[in-house]
Design a protein around this motif. Structure first.
Motif, PDB file in Angstrom:
ATOM      1  N   ASN A 121       0.844  -1.194   0.000  1.00  0.00           N
ATOM      2  CA  ASN A 121       0.000   0.000   0.000  1.00  0.00           C
ATOM      3  C   ASN A 121       0.878   1.242   0.000  1.00  0.00           C
ATOM      4  OD1 ASN A 121       0.617   0.532   2.879  1.00  0.00           O
ATOM      5  ND2 ASN A 121      -0.721  -1.218   3.246  1.00  0.00           N
ATOM      6  N   PHE A 122       0.258   2.413  -0.112  1.00  0.00           N
ATOM      7  CA  PHE A 122       1.010   3.656  -0.223  1.00  0.00           C
ATOM      8  C   PHE A 122       0.063   4.827  -0.021  1.00  0.00           C
ATOM      9  CE2 PHE A 122      -0.507   2.352  -4.368  1.00  0.00           C
ATOM     10  CZ  PHE A 122      -1.031   3.503  -4.920  1.00  0.00           C
ATOM     11  N   ILE A 123       0.618   6.022   0.116  1.00  0.00           N
ATOM     12  CA  ILE A 123      -0.192   7.235   0.067  1.00  0.00           C
ATOM     13  C   ILE A 123       0.311   8.079  -1.097  1.00  0.00           C
ATOM     14  CG2 ILE A 123      -0.701   7.184   2.530  1.00  0.00           C
ATOM     15  CD1 ILE A 123       1.264   9.453   2.948  1.00  0.00           C
ATOM     16  N   ALA A 124      -0.612   8.788  -1.751  1.00  0.00           N
ATOM     17  CA  ALA A 124      -0.246   9.550  -2.943  1.00  0.00           C
ATOM     18  C   ALA A 124      -1.201  10.723  -3.122  1.00  0.00           C
ATOM     19  CB  ALA A 124      -0.274   8.654  -4.187  1.00  0.00           C
ATOM     20  N   ALA A 125      -0.760  11.682  -3.930  1.00  0.00           N
ATOM     21  CA  ALA A 125      -1.568  12.867  -4.223  1.00  0.00           C
ATOM     22  C   ALA A 125      -1.226  13.370  -5.616  1.00  0.00           C
ATOM     23  CB  ALA A 125      -1.308  13.969  -3.188  1.00  0.00           C
ATOM     24  N   PHE A 126      -2.144  14.131  -6.196  1.00  0.00           N
ATOM     25  CA  PHE A 126      -1.879  14.794  -7.462  1.00  0.00           C
ATOM     26  C   PHE A 126      -1.139  16.100  -7.182  1.00  0.00           C
ATOM     27  CE2 PHE A 126      -3.166  17.649 -10.989  1.00  0.00           C
ATOM     28  CZ  PHE A 126      -2.685  16.889 -12.046  1.00  0.00           C
ATOM     29  N   VAL A 127      -0.151  16.400  -7.998  1.00  0.00           N
ATOM     30  CA  VAL A 127       0.560  17.681  -7.898  1.00  0.00           C
ATOM     31  C   VAL A 127       0.139  18.521  -9.100  1.00  0.00           C
ATOM     32  CG1 VAL A 127       2.804  18.827  -7.915  1.00  0.00           C
ATOM     33  CG2 VAL A 127       2.500  16.701  -6.631  1.00  0.00           C
ATOM     34  N   GLY A 128      -0.587  19.597  -8.835  1.00  0.00           N
ATOM     35  CA  GLY A 128      -1.119  20.418  -9.913  1.00  0.00           C
ATOM     36  C   GLY A 128      -0.377  21.734 -10.070  1.00  0.00           C
ATOM     37  N   ASP A 129      -0.865  22.564 -10.983  1.00  0.00           N
ATOM     38  CA  ASP A 129      -0.315  23.915 -11.116  1.00  0.00           C
ATOM     39  C   ASP A 129      -0.988  24.811 -10.072  1.00  0.00           C
ATOM     40  OD1 ASP A 129      -2.855  24.659 -12.078  1.00  0.00           O
ATOM     41  OD2 ASP A 129      -2.264  24.257 -14.145  1.00  0.00           O
ATOM     42  N   THR A 130      -0.637  26.060 -10.062  1.00  0.00           N
ATOM     43  CA  THR A 130      -1.151  26.957  -9.019  1.00  0.00           C
ATOM     44  C   THR A 130      -2.534  27.520  -9.341  1.00  0.00           C
ATOM     45  OG1 THR A 130       0.053  28.789 -10.052  1.00  0.00           O
ATOM     46  CG2 THR A 130       1.148  27.625  -8.239  1.00  0.00           C
ATOM     47  N   SER A 131      -3.121  27.148 -10.491  1.00  0.00           N
ATOM     48  CA  SER A 131      -4.447  27.673 -10.835  1.00  0.00           C
ATOM     49  C   SER A 131      -5.526  27.085  -9.934  1.00  0.00           C
ATOM     50  CB  SER A 131      -4.777  27.356 -12.294  1.00  0.00           C
ATOM     51  OG  SER A 131      -5.017  25.964 -12.465  1.00  0.00           O
ATOM     52  N   LEU A 209       4.331  11.000  -3.627  1.00  0.00           N
ATOM     53  CA  LEU A 209       4.277   9.622  -3.134  1.00  0.00           C
ATOM     54  C   LEU A 209       4.987   9.534  -1.786  1.00  0.00           C
ATOM     55  CD1 LEU A 209       3.695   6.554  -3.774  1.00  0.00           C
ATOM     56  CD2 LEU A 209       5.982   6.498  -4.795  1.00  0.00           C
ATOM     57  N   ASP A 210       4.425   8.734  -0.875  1.00  0.00           N
ATOM     58  CA  ASP A 210       5.058   8.532   0.424  1.00  0.00           C
ATOM     59  C   ASP A 210       4.586   7.202   1.013  1.00  0.00           C
ATOM     60  OD1 ASP A 210       6.675   9.048   2.579  1.00  0.00           O
ATOM     61  OD2 ASP A 210       5.420  10.615   3.448  1.00  0.00           O
ATOM     62  N   ASP A 211       5.332   6.728   2.009  1.00  0.00           N
ATOM     63  CA  ASP A 211       4.988   5.507   2.762  1.00  0.00           C
ATOM     64  C   ASP A 211       4.635   4.347   1.835  1.00  0.00           C
ATOM     65  OD1 ASP A 211       5.445   6.967   5.046  1.00  0.00           O
ATOM     66  OD2 ASP A 211       3.334   7.379   5.423  1.00  0.00           O
ATOM     67  N   LEU A 212       5.499   4.114   0.855  1.00  0.00           N
ATOM     68  CA  LEU A 212       5.307   3.001  -0.078  1.00  0.00           C
ATOM     69  C   LEU A 212       5.792   1.722   0.600  1.00  0.00           C
ATOM     70  CD1 LEU A 212       4.679   1.862  -2.901  1.00  0.00           C
ATOM     71  CD2 LEU A 212       6.997   2.525  -3.585  1.00  0.00           C
ATOM     72  N   ARG A 213       4.853   0.814   0.861  1.00  0.00           N
ATOM     73  CA  ARG A 213       5.159  -0.440   1.557  1.00  0.00           C
ATOM     74  C   ARG A 213       5.338  -1.554   0.522  1.00  0.00           C
ATOM     75  NH1 ARG A 213       4.021  -0.741   7.006  1.00  0.00           N
ATOM     76  NH2 ARG A 213       3.195  -2.853   6.884  1.00  0.00           N
TER      77      ARG A 213
END
Length: 241
Positions: A121-131, A209-213
């Motif tokens: 498992n893992f935690i993740a997020a989208f990285v967008g522009d500043t709009s 991405l973080d805490d990738l098990r």
């Protein structure tokens, strides 16, 4: 327990412990990552390598004619993203270190000892522009595994619905947890309002991405050694009885 059995059990147990140190469940949390092969940290550039807990992540650029030093991502401290992520919308709900892939960059994951592995498992997020203007599903993170048994490349994708970290279980993405992989490509797709998602075409396929098990699979020799150690202990107990 006679001398031979005692020595056999001790030797087997010692070797078993050494093997166990390189196998089993490990986590890439990017807190104590070795960045000696990433000279521009916190920036991650084409060809840089990060290592932690026996796993290697190599940063790669998909740009035509990419060269060493081209931006691929960053290793960020979650307590300072307001200043270190000024051109992007990075997650703010994680006060630890985490990894980002920027400008359509991606990462090549492998075990340093060449062992196969599965993703837990893992935690993740989208990285967008500043709009701040994104569709309901702005992107996906893709784990494209190289199957250990035959080298086939099989992708598993997960919708990134937020620019803050969310938890993901590998079983929700197909066979990531059940199939042994020899290597893994990790990249992102961007999605349109119509729901079409594509990769490597607009420099906006970005993720955090973080805490990738990861479950590193023991070598057959390690499994045989475990059996030897248990058998030796069983013989010793019978002798004592």
């Amino acid at each position: 327990m006679d001398s031979f059995i005692r020595k056999s059990v001790v030797a087997a147990a010692t070797l078993l412990c050494l093997g166990a140190a390189q196998a089993g469940l490990v986590t890439l949390d990017f807190e104590s990552v070795d960045t000696s092969n990433a000279p521009f940290v916190p920036l991650i550039t084409n060809g840089d390598e990060l290592t932690q807990n026996g796993m290697s992540l190599t940063a790669l650029s998909n740009a035509a004619g990419a060269q060493a030093g081209d931006l691929v991502g960053a290793l960020l401290d979650g307590t300072g993203v307001a200043t270190t992520c000024f051109n992007f919308t990075c997650p703010t709900n994680n006060a630890t270190n985490f990894l980002t892939a920027l400008d359509d960059g991606y990462f090549y994951l492998r075990n340093i000892d060449g062992r196969s592995f599965t993703i837990d498992n893992f935690i993740a997020a989208f990285v967008g522009d500043t709009s701040g203007l994104y569709p309901g599903i702005p992107g996906q993170i893709v784990f494209q595994g190289v199957r250990a048994s035959d080298g086939a490349q099989l992708p598993s994708s997960f919708n990134l619905t937020s620019t803050n970290f969310l938890s993901y279980t590998a079983s929700a993405g197909g066979s990531l947890r059940n199939t042994p992989w020899s290597a893994m490509f990790i990249y992102a797709r961007t999605c349109s309002t119509s729901g079409s998602c594509t990769a490597f075409n607009n420099d906006r396929a970005q993720f955090a991405l973080d805490d990738l098990r990861i479950n590193v699979i023991p070598e057959p020799a390690s499994l045989a050694l475990a059996g030897l150690a248990l058998a030796g202990l069983g013989i010793a107990r019978r002798r004592q009885a």
